[in-house]
Each structure stands twice: as structure tokens, then as C-alpha cells.
Scaffold this active site. Structure first.
Site, PDB file in Angstrom:
ATOM      1  N   GLU A   1       0.846  -1.217   0.000  1.00  0.00           N
ATOM      2  CA  GLU A   1       0.000   0.000   0.000  1.00  0.00           C
ATOM      3  C   GLU A   1       0.868   1.249   0.000  1.00  0.00           C
ATOM      4  O   GLU A   1       2.002   1.228   0.472  1.00  0.00           O
ATOM      5  CB  GLU A   1      -0.867   0.030   1.258  1.00  0.00           C
ATOM      6  CG  GLU A   1      -2.371  -0.043   1.055  1.00  0.00           C
ATOM      7  CD  GLU A   1      -3.007   1.127   0.316  1.00  0.00           C
ATOM      8  OE1 GLU A   1      -2.370   2.188   0.178  1.00  0.00           O
ATOM      9  OE2 GLU A   1      -4.154   0.977  -0.133  1.00  0.00           O
TER      10      GLU A   1
ATOM     11  N   CYS B   1     -14.164   3.877  -1.246  1.00  0.00           N
ATOM     12  CA  CYS B   1     -15.585   3.716  -0.907  1.00  0.00           C
ATOM     13  C   CYS B   1     -15.859   4.154   0.526  1.00  0.00           C
ATOM     14  O   CYS B   1     -16.783   4.916   0.793  1.00  0.00           O
ATOM     15  CB  CYS B   1     -15.993   2.256  -1.127  1.00  0.00           C
ATOM     16  SG  CYS B   1     -17.600   1.854  -0.456  1.00  0.00           S
TER      17      CYS B   1
ATOM     18  N   LYS C   1     -23.162   8.899   1.013  1.00  0.00           N
ATOM     19  CA  LYS C   1     -24.532   8.464   1.346  1.00  0.00           C
ATOM     20  C   LYS C   1     -24.929   8.895   2.760  1.00  0.00           C
ATOM     21  O   LYS C   1     -26.096   9.178   3.038  1.00  0.00           O
ATOM     22  CB  LYS C   1     -24.687   6.949   1.182  1.00  0.00           C
ATOM     23  CG  LYS C   1     -25.065   6.551  -0.223  1.00  0.00           C
ATOM     24  CD  LYS C   1     -23.949   6.842  -1.188  1.00  0.00           C
ATOM     25  CE  LYS C   1     -24.186   7.324  -2.535  1.00  0.00           C
ATOM     26  NZ  LYS C   1     -23.025   7.539  -3.359  1.00  0.00           N
TER      27      LYS C   1
ATOM     28  N   GLY D   1     -19.956  19.268 -14.315  1.00  0.00           N
ATOM     29  CA  GLY D   1     -20.245  17.856 -14.542  1.00  0.00           C
ATOM     30  C   GLY D   1     -21.693  17.533 -14.217  1.00  0.00           C
ATOM     31  O   GLY D   1     -22.372  18.295 -13.519  1.00  0.00           O
ATOM     32  N   GLY D   2     -22.147  16.417 -14.752  1.00  0.00           N
ATOM     33  CA  GLY D   2     -23.537  16.013 -14.526  1.00  0.00           C
ATOM     34  C   GLY D   2     -23.662  14.504 -14.399  1.00  0.00           C
ATOM     35  O   GLY D   2     -24.697  13.923 -14.706  1.00  0.00           O
ATOM     36  N   GLY D   3     -22.579  13.862 -13.935  1.00  0.00           N
ATOM     37  CA  GLY D   3     -22.614  12.418 -13.706  1.00  0.00           C
ATOM     38  C   GLY D   3     -23.167  12.114 -12.320  1.00  0.00           C
ATOM     39  O   GLY D   3     -23.675  13.011 -11.633  1.00  0.00           O
TER      40      GLY D   3
ATOM     41  N   ALA E   1     -16.445  17.945 -10.871  1.00  0.00           N
ATOM     42  CA  ALA E   1     -16.991  16.577 -10.768  1.00  0.00           C
ATOM     43  C   ALA E   1     -17.059  15.997 -12.182  1.00  0.00           C
ATOM     44  O   ALA E   1     -18.122  15.605 -12.661  1.00  0.00           O
ATOM     45  CB  ALA E   1     -18.367  16.616 -10.113  1.00  0.00           C
TER      46      ALA E   1
ATOM     47  N   GLY F   1     -15.510  13.316 -13.348  1.00  0.00           N
ATOM     48  CA  GLY F   1     -15.108  11.919 -13.439  1.00  0.00           C
ATOM     49  C   GLY F   1     -13.760  11.662 -12.797  1.00  0.00           C
ATOM     50  O   GLY F   1     -13.078  12.573 -12.308  1.00  0.00           O
TER      51      GLY F   1
ATOM     52  N   HIS G   1     -49.220  -5.876  -2.394  1.00  0.00           N
ATOM     53  CA  HIS G   1     -49.893  -4.594  -2.549  1.00  0.00           C
ATOM     54  C   HIS G   1     -50.152  -3.981  -1.181  1.00  0.00           C
ATOM     55  O   HIS G   1     -50.538  -4.687  -0.273  1.00  0.00           O
ATOM     56  CB  HIS G   1     -51.234  -4.803  -3.256  1.00  0.00           C
ATOM     57  CG  HIS G   1     -52.040  -3.539  -3.336  1.00  0.00           C
ATOM     58  ND1 HIS G   1     -51.771  -2.547  -4.252  1.00  0.00           N
ATOM     59  CD2 HIS G   1     -53.081  -3.100  -2.592  1.00  0.00           C
ATOM     60  CE1 HIS G   1     -52.625  -1.553  -4.083  1.00  0.00           C
ATOM     61  NE2 HIS G   1     -53.436  -1.867  -3.083  1.00  0.00           N
TER      62      HIS G   1
END
Ligand SMILES: Cc1cc2nc3c(=O)[nH]c(=O)nc-3n(C[C@H](O)[C@H](O)[C@H](O)COP(=O)(O)OP(=O)(O)OC[C@H]3O[C@@H](n4cnc5c(N)ncnc54)[C@H](O)[C@@H]3O)c2cc1C
Length: 468
Positions: free
Chosen positions: A36, A45, A54, A176-178, A264, A266, A440
């Protein structure tokens, strides 16, 4: 003998792909060492990607729900943001995830420092040789910064800094728009920031069909995000009150101003300074070239995760590639990955976006015959009941009824898409969806509507719906 010599496998990089490769090697009973860099351990992540983003998005969602409480007959709001507390929550959660992962990484022999190949079968860490029979390179990706005149002088932030802001800027221009741009633009807006998005393509999320990007654009604009598409970025400059980006759109020179510029655009594979040339590993700016077994041009060296050429940059793919590379490297299993199924993906905006299998554009590109049907969430009982009616589901089927792909923009799309993944995994037919029970009232019921339309249409056209 030096303990660091003679390993079955050396994994370079301990992110999602590398950690998966190392644990797989160990489960096969083989010896493995991880090399490393000096960067904090844990991987993108956990430290600067999915999990912190998130966690922060969930705070912004609570603010949004509180603001909308009146629609549900509840008196609350307007929400007030305690930004230090919001960040403290994120740090607490991420520290726990990272500590757990670091404990896992440290169960392996680990060398840290300046990692470089010194030959086709030798890696050095700070000049010391690490001998191993096989290698898996999993060094991930780094933010792609475009060469826009004036940008460096004006200053900019990337997702790394946005996830670490210690105070909320009043306004941000997002380049950016990803997926990352859309998620964090909505996050910033929902906390009260003025947000302008400049996207080069004609739609947001340009990898997906245009109807999905257009629906997301409407949703973001309804919350006050200013979205400009079809832009060509020209230059950046500092102004009295902030930073300005000049761009061209529809033949006109325009500009957008904000307190921060958030780049942003990529991420690119992290192949820098690894000595790939001396290792005889072919690569280009798009990443390390691999065959279907994730083997590089050097048969002793494999690659996995974001560093792979044209990778999907998704964690579940990185993990699968790490496992697959380790098995192929050590046990010569000749495993391959079905990227049409594995490439399923989600964007955690509100409404969420999730796609599994082929899109309409991809079917057209590959010359695959398909029929498609869609159904809007504003006609679905559960969506109406919970007040989450933006978006639709779209199902694509072959003329024999085999499901080719599903795209969803709507509430809980990232979870709903798992029904589509199961349908694709088992090569299901649109009639199977009709025969499966759907409870349902649920959001998952929405699958039955496009399936019904497709069944009727294909039967009307006298196609025979195949049984799996
Ligand atoms: C803001 C953001 C949000 C995201 N959200 C999602 C999401 O919701 N869902 C999803 O699926 N994906 C998401 N992603 C993408 C996801 O995080 C990556 O696809 C995934 O983490 C890649 O894993 P990896 O193992 O290839 O790379 P990494 O996790 O980056 O691991 C690379 C490792 O290599 C090490 N390394 C780097 N250079 C060297 C070197 N020279 N020598 C040795 N080691 C080195 C690094 O320190 C690191 O530990 C997001 C990304 C970002 C930035």
C-alpha cells in the site's frame, strides 16, 4: 529467507478490489501480502466515496422531508441545518467503517511506502523487493481535473473536499452532470446552498437513456438547482465575490459564479508512478488493459477495480473483479464476469436512478431488437400514498419476451432494481413477472405494469414468449 519473499500473491492497493483479492487468496489457502501507499488505509468507498456521500445525503434527505412535513399534515420545519453536527455524524460513522476495515487489512502482511514494479515479477516498496508468484494491481482512480485556463489559479474543490467541508458555501458551481455531481449537487442544495450545474452533454447522467436524465433534471430544478446542459467550459477566474466559470452554450458565451467551483468531471485510473512499463503491463490513459480473465499483458500480473481500462467504477464490480482476479491468478480458473448483469448501477439522488442490463441506447448500438414499455410512479398507489411520485420504470424485452434491461428513476430505485437484477440473472421472461406475486401496496408492484404491457404487445404481435 526474508519473510517478504516467496508469496503466492502480492496485492497492490487495499481498497475494495484489493481487499477482496487478498481475502479470496487467503480463502484459497494461499499466502498473500498487501503493498500500500502511505495514504490512509480503508479505500475510496469507505473514506471518500460511497459511504461518506450516502451518510451526508441522508442528512440532506431528512432536511428535505422536514421541509415537506406540511404536505403530510405534520407541523415541523422549516429545517435548520446544524452543519458541524451533520459532519460529526458522518465522521463518527466513517471512522467506525474504516476502523473495521483497517482491522481486516492488518490481518494480512502489509508493506507501506513508495510502491513500484522493478521488473516483470518484482515489486519494490521503498526500494525493498517483494517477491511474489502473481500480482493483482488495484490502485483505484484519481479525480480527473480538466485543463481549463485559470482553474488552478481560481481554485476548486473535488468530491474529497465537498465531503469534508467545515462550513457550507453559500453557492457552488458544479462542473459535470454524472452520478457524483448530481448526488452532491442535490445534497448541497437541500442544505441551502445555491447550486449551478454545468454539464457538457445534452442530458444529466449521459450514460443512461435521455428520458432518465431529463426526469432527474426536472427533479433537481424543482428544488432550485440551476442546470445548464450542452456547455463547453472555457475558463475560470476569481471575482470580487467568488469564482466565475466561463462557458459556451448554444453558441453564446455565458458565465456562472459561485463561492466554490466543484470539479466533478469523473475519475481516471491511477496508473501513475507504478513502473508499469518495466513490468511490461500495457496501459493507457483509460487504465490498465486486461483480457476477459482480468490478466494484463504480463501473464503474472492481473488488475481489478477502478484502475482497469474503461472500468465501471462501482464497488460491487471492484469487489467481484478482485475476487475473480485472485482466483484466476492463483487457481487458473478462467473465470469471467458478465458485465451486462454486473454493471447494474444506482445514483442516490432523490428520485433515485437505477439501471440493470441494457439501456435502449445500448441495444441500438449493438443492433439488438427490443421492445420497451414504461410506467410512471404517479400512477402507482404506494408511491402516491408516500408522496414520492416522480419518475418511472422502463422495461426492455427481446421479441421472444426475454427481459433485456430495466431502468428506474423513482423512490427506492436502488433497492427496487434488485428485482430486475434477479430477473436478468435467471434470464426471465416478461410473463414470469406477471406470474410472480407482487404484494400490494408496494413500490415493487410497479414491475408488473410494463411487464403486462409488453406481454400484451408481444402476444398481439404473435411472438412466442419463451419459457426459461
Ligand atoms: C464521491 C464518490 C461516491 C461514490 N459512490 C459510489 C456508490 O454509491 N456506489 C458505488 O458502487 N461506487 C461509488 N463510488 C465509486 C467507488 O468508490 C469506487 O468504484 C471503488 O471504491 C473503487 O475501488 P478500488 O478498490 O478500485 O479503488 P480504491 O478503493 O480507491 O483503492 C485503491 C487503493 O490503492 C491504494 N493506492 C493508490 N496508489 C497506490 C500505489 N501507487 N501503490 C500502492 N497502493 C496504492 C490506495 O491508497 C487505495 O487503498 C463513489 C466514488 C466517489 C468518489
Amino acid at each position: 529467507m526474508d519473510q517478504r519473499r516467496g508469496y503466492d500473491l502480492c496485492v497492490v492497493g487495499a481498497g475494495s478490489a484489493g481487499y477482496a483479492a487478498a481475502t479470496t487468496a487467503r480463502s484459497l489457502g494461499r499466502s498473500v501480502i498487501i503493498a500500500e501507499s502511505r495514504a490512509p488505509l480503508g479505500g475510496l468507498c469507505i473514506l471518500r466515496g460511497c459511504m461518506p456521500s450516502k451518510t451526508l445525503l441522508s442528512s440532506a434527505e431528512v432536511a428535505h422531508v422536514v421541509d415537506r412535513a406540511g404536505e403530510y399534515g405534520i407541523i415541523a420545519g422549516p429545517a435548520r441545518v446544524d452543519f458541524p453536527a451533520l459532519m460529526a455524524r458522518k465522521r463518527r460513522i466513517i471512522t467506525e467503517f474504516a476502523d473495521y476495515r483497517v482491522d481486516g487489512i492488518e490481518t494480512f502482511p502489509l508493506v507501506r511506502g513508495d510502491v513500484k514494479f522493478a521488473g516483470p515479477q518484482t515489486l519494490t516498496v521503498d526500494g525493498e523487493d517483494i517477491g511474489a508468484a502473481r500480482f493483482v494491481i488495484a490502485t483505484g482512480s484519481i479525480t480527473n481535473i480538466p485543463a481549463i485556463p485559470g482553474l488552478v489559479a481560481a481554485g476548486y474543490v473535488t468530491s474529497d473536499e465537498v465531503l469534508e467541508f467545515d462550513r457550507l458555501p453559500e453557492s457552488v458551481v458544479v462542473l459535470g452532470g454524472g452520478p457524483i455531481a448530481c448526488e452532491l449537487a442535490q445534497y448541497l442544495r437541500r442544505l441551502g446552498c445555491r447550486v449551478t450545474m454545468l454539464q457538457r452533454s445534452r442530458t444529466l447522467l449521459s450514460r443512461e437513456d435521455g428520458d432518465i436524465g431529463a426526469t432527474l433534471r426536472n427533479a433537481l430544478e424543482s428544488e432550485g438547482v440551476h442546470v445548464v446542459t450542452g456547455t463547453a467550459l472555457q475558463s475560470a477566474e476569481v471575482t470580487k465575490s467568488g469564482k466565475r466559470i466561463w462557458y459556451e452554450a448554444d453558441g453564446r458565451r455565458e458565465s456562472a459564479e459561485g463561492g466554490e467551483i466543484f470539479v466533478a468531471l469523473g475519475r481516471r485510473p491511477n496508473t501513475d508512478d507504478l513502473g508499469l512499463d518495466v513490468a511490461k503491463v500495457e496501459y493507457e490513459s483509460g487504465g490498465i488493459k486486461v483480457d476477459a480473465h482480468l490478466r494484463t499483458s504480463n501473464p503474472l500480473i492481473y488488475a481489478a477495480g477502478d484502475v482497469v481500462f474503461d472500468s465501471t467504477q462501482l464497488v460491487h464490480v471492484a469487489v467481484n473483479e478482485g475476487q475473480t482476479a485472485a482466483r484466476n491468478a492463483l487457481a487458473d480458473e478462467g473465470l469471467t464476469i458478465d458485465y451486462d448483469t454486473y454493471g447494474a448501477r444506482a445514483v442516490f439522488t432523490d428520485p433515485q436512478v437505477a439501471v440493470a442490463g441494457l439501456t435502449e441506447a445500448e441495444c441500438t448500438r449493438r443492433g439488438i431488437a427490443f421492445v420497451s414499455a414504461s410506467f410512471p410512479f404517479d400512477d402507482l398507489g404506494k408511491a402516491i400514498a408516500i408522496g414520492a411520485t416522480k419518475g418511472f420504470i422502463k422495461m426492455l424485452a427481446a421479441p421472444d419476451g426475454t427481459i433485456l434491461g430495466v431502468g428506474i428513476i423513482g423512490p427506492e430505485a436502488s433497492d427496487l432494481i434488485h428485482e430486475a437484477i434477479a430477473l436478468l440473472h435467471f434470464k426471465a421472461n416478461v410473463r414470469d413477472v406477471m406470474e410472480m406475486p407482487h404484494l400490494h401496496p408496494t413500490l415493487a408492484e410497479i414491475f408488473t405494469y410494463p411487464a403486462e404491457t409488453l406481454c400484451e404487445r408481444l402476444e398481439h404481435e404473435r411472438h412466442v414468449l419463451v419459457r426459461p
